[in-house]
Design an enzyme around this catalytic site. Structure first.
Site, PDB file in Angstrom:
ATOM      1  N   ASP A 230       2.772   4.818  -5.461  1.00 39.71           N
ATOM      2  CA  ASP A 230       2.092   6.096  -5.226  1.00 39.71           C
ATOM      3  C   ASP A 230       3.065   7.241  -5.494  1.00 39.71           C
ATOM      4  OD1 ASP A 230       0.796   8.333  -4.435  1.00 39.71           O
ATOM      5  OD2 ASP A 230       0.347   7.655  -2.392  1.00 39.71           O
TER       6      ASP A 230
ATOM      7  N   ASP B 116       0.854  -1.193   0.000  1.00 38.54           N
ATOM      8  CA  ASP B 116       0.000   0.000   0.000  1.00 38.54           C
ATOM      9  C   ASP B 116       0.893   1.247   0.000  1.00 38.54           C
ATOM     10  OD1 ASP B 116      -2.448   1.334   0.191  1.00 38.54           O
ATOM     11  OD2 ASP B 116      -2.430   1.325   2.385  1.00 38.54           O
ATOM     12  N   HIS B 117       0.664   2.142  -0.943  1.00 34.94           N
ATOM     13  CA  HIS B 117       1.423   3.402  -1.024  1.00 34.94           C
ATOM     14  C   HIS B 117       2.936   3.207  -1.097  1.00 34.94           C
ATOM     15  CE1 HIS B 117      -2.094   5.981  -0.437  1.00 34.94           C
ATOM     16  NE2 HIS B 117      -2.489   5.121   0.483  1.00 34.94           N
TER      17      HIS B 117
ATOM     18  N   GLU C  56      -1.628   5.974  -8.632  1.00 31.43           N
ATOM     19  CA  GLU C  56      -2.600   6.994  -8.188  1.00 31.43           C
ATOM     20  C   GLU C  56      -2.416   8.294  -8.950  1.00 31.43           C
ATOM     21  OE1 GLU C  56      -3.304   7.314  -3.961  1.00 31.43           O
ATOM     22  OE2 GLU C  56      -3.504   9.492  -4.071  1.00 31.43           O
TER      23      GLU C  56
HETATM   24  P1  13P Z   1      -8.688   5.219   5.837  1.00 33.48           P
HETATM   25  O1  13P Z   1      -7.769   6.071   6.630  1.00 33.48           O
HETATM   26  O2  13P Z   1      -9.927   5.951   5.446  1.00 33.48           O
HETATM   27  O3  13P Z   1      -8.987   3.922   6.472  1.00 33.48           O
HETATM   28  O4  13P Z   1      -7.941   4.880   4.441  1.00 33.48           O
HETATM   29  C1  13P Z   1      -7.052   3.800   4.352  1.00 33.48           C
HETATM   30  C2  13P Z   1      -6.295   3.770   3.079  1.00 33.48           C
HETATM   31  O5  13P Z   1      -6.587   4.439   2.119  1.00 33.48           O
HETATM   32  C3  13P Z   1      -5.152   2.847   3.023  1.00 33.48           C
HETATM   33  O6  13P Z   1      -4.459   2.940   1.824  1.00 33.48           O
HETATM   34  O1  G3H Z   2      -3.077   4.868   3.549  1.00 34.98           O
HETATM   35  C1  G3H Z   2      -2.321   4.681   4.490  1.00 34.98           C
HETATM   36  C2  G3H Z   2      -2.582   3.617   5.464  1.00 34.98           C
HETATM   37  O2  G3H Z   2      -3.573   3.998   6.367  1.00 34.98           O
HETATM   38  C3  G3H Z   2      -1.316   3.156   6.123  1.00 34.98           C
HETATM   39  O3  G3H Z   2      -0.839   4.017   7.106  1.00 34.98           O
HETATM   40  O4  G3H Z   2       1.673   4.153   6.895  1.00 34.98           O
HETATM   41  O5  G3H Z   2       0.521   4.514   9.099  1.00 34.98           O
HETATM   42  O6  G3H Z   2       0.642   2.241   8.095  1.00 34.98           O
HETATM   43  P1  G3H Z   2       0.576   3.730   7.836  1.00 34.98           P
HETATM   44 ZN    ZN Z   3      -4.452   4.972   1.038  1.00 32.28          ZN
END
Ligand code: 13P
Ligand code: G3H
Ligand code: ZN
Length: 314
Positions: A109, A87-88, A139
């Site tokens: 991202d 993620d990201h 994104e």
């Molecule tokens: P929320 O903070 O709304 O749960 O979004 C999570 C998210 O986009 C993780 O990539």
């Molecule tokens: O979109 C981001 C997620 O909520 C992850 O957040 O980097 O604090 O794990 P984090």
């Molecule tokens: Zn996110």
């Protein structure tokens, strides 16, 4: 190891099915045994496909060896449709690292970079990932982390529909995260009446028919958890999420992956605060962590059933 050795699948087939059948696949973030157990239990209970999302900071928190242990411990079967997704990811190296570890999907991202830099980096990630049969999300547009209206207007920029079509064509990515008014974290709005920009989404869908779109920042921040947290010593007074009705509408559009992290964080925190404050004699962490898993499993089941509509899709 390859992702298939763990029993994971990439997200291509699951998103194609969600697109065709008008539901969304949940992407829930995990960062330890408790969050992972809750997500997997909920997905198995509901027969839902699921994307296990791991941020770069969550990878650092768990460490590669522990993360690999957790990935092995899931004992996923390809019939279940479980994807593990970065993620990201911010760099090509971060994406390569996740793929080499056994991730079946990555997000690059580069949305904070210029349009051309975003294209270049996303294309490079797609080339590397596709050689390994790994799916790629990128994104376009910027989600704000909002504190007040000013921050929101200065930091958010909605996805431009024409640019989105060009971007997908130029990068070869498999799904696109768009900005239509959501933001990360539990402070998304002044009031739950704030509307997502379905008009922009509609324009993107016209230019990219049959292409999987992704919505980040899609927690609805359940008031019951905020109340418990604030009753038991917390101070999350201005928390506000996306109205559930709008998210149900989202799941029926070409947005076929919906990301949720904050709702699980709130469930976890609500459970721990309540148990510890209610019983001052508790000192065994399993007593409050069991409750945390229960709260998180419940919210995942609820969202799979009511928000994503992905129940019984496998
Ligand atoms: P929320 O903070 O709304 O749960 O979004 C999570 C998210 O986009 C993780 O990539
Ligand atoms: O979109 C981001 C997620 O909520 C992850 O957040 O980097 O604090 O794990 P984090
Ligand atoms: Zn996110």
């Amino acid at each position: 190891m390859k992702f298939s050795d763990f029993g994971f699948v990439n997200t291509n087939e699951m998103l194609a099915d969600a697109l065709a059948n008008k539901y969304a696949v949940p992407a829930f973030n995990f960062y330890n045994f408790e969050t992972l157990t809750a997500i997997i239990t909920a997905a198995r209970k509901t027969h839902s496909p699921v994307i296990l999302a791991v941020s770069e900071s969550a990878m650092k928190y768990m460490g590669d060896d522990m993360l690999l242990g957790l990935m092995t411990g899931i004992c996923a079967s390809p019939a279940e449709q479980i994807a593990i997704h970065l993620d990201h990811g911010r760099t090509l190296d971060a994406c390569k690292h996740a793929i080499d570890l056994g991730f079946s999907s990555v997000m690059i991202d580069a949305s904070a970079k210029s349009f051309n830099e975003n294209i270049k980096l996303s294309r490079d990630v797609a080339k590397y990932a596709h050689r390994h049969n790994v799916s790629v999300e990128a994104e376009l547009g910027i989600l704000s982390g909002i504190e007040d209206e000013n921050t929101k207007s200065s930091n958010s920029s909605y996805t431009d529909p024409d640019a989105a079509a060009k971007f997908v064509d130029a990068t070869g990515i498999d799904s696109l995260a768009i900005a239509i008014g959501t933001s990360h974290g539990p402070y998304k709005c002044k009031s739950a009446d704030e509307k997502l920009r379905f008009d922009i989404l509609n324009e993107i869908e016209k230019r990219l028919p049959d292409f999987p779109l992704v919505l980040h920042g899609a927690s609805n921040v359940p008031q019951e958890f905020i109340d418990i947290i604030n009753t038991y010593g917390g101070k999350l007074h201005d928390a506000c999420g996306i109205d559930e009705k709008q998210l149900k509408r989202v799941a029926k559009t070409n947005i076929c992956k919906i990301n949720v992290d904050s709702d699980l964080r709130l469930a976890f925190t609500a459970a721990v605060r309540k148990v510890l404050q209610s019983d001052p004699y508790i000192f065994n962490p399993r007593d409050y962590l069991t409750k945390a898993i229960k709260y998180m499993t419940k919210i995942c089941v609820y969202e799979i059933t009511n928000k994503m509509k992905s129940k019984n899709k496998i």
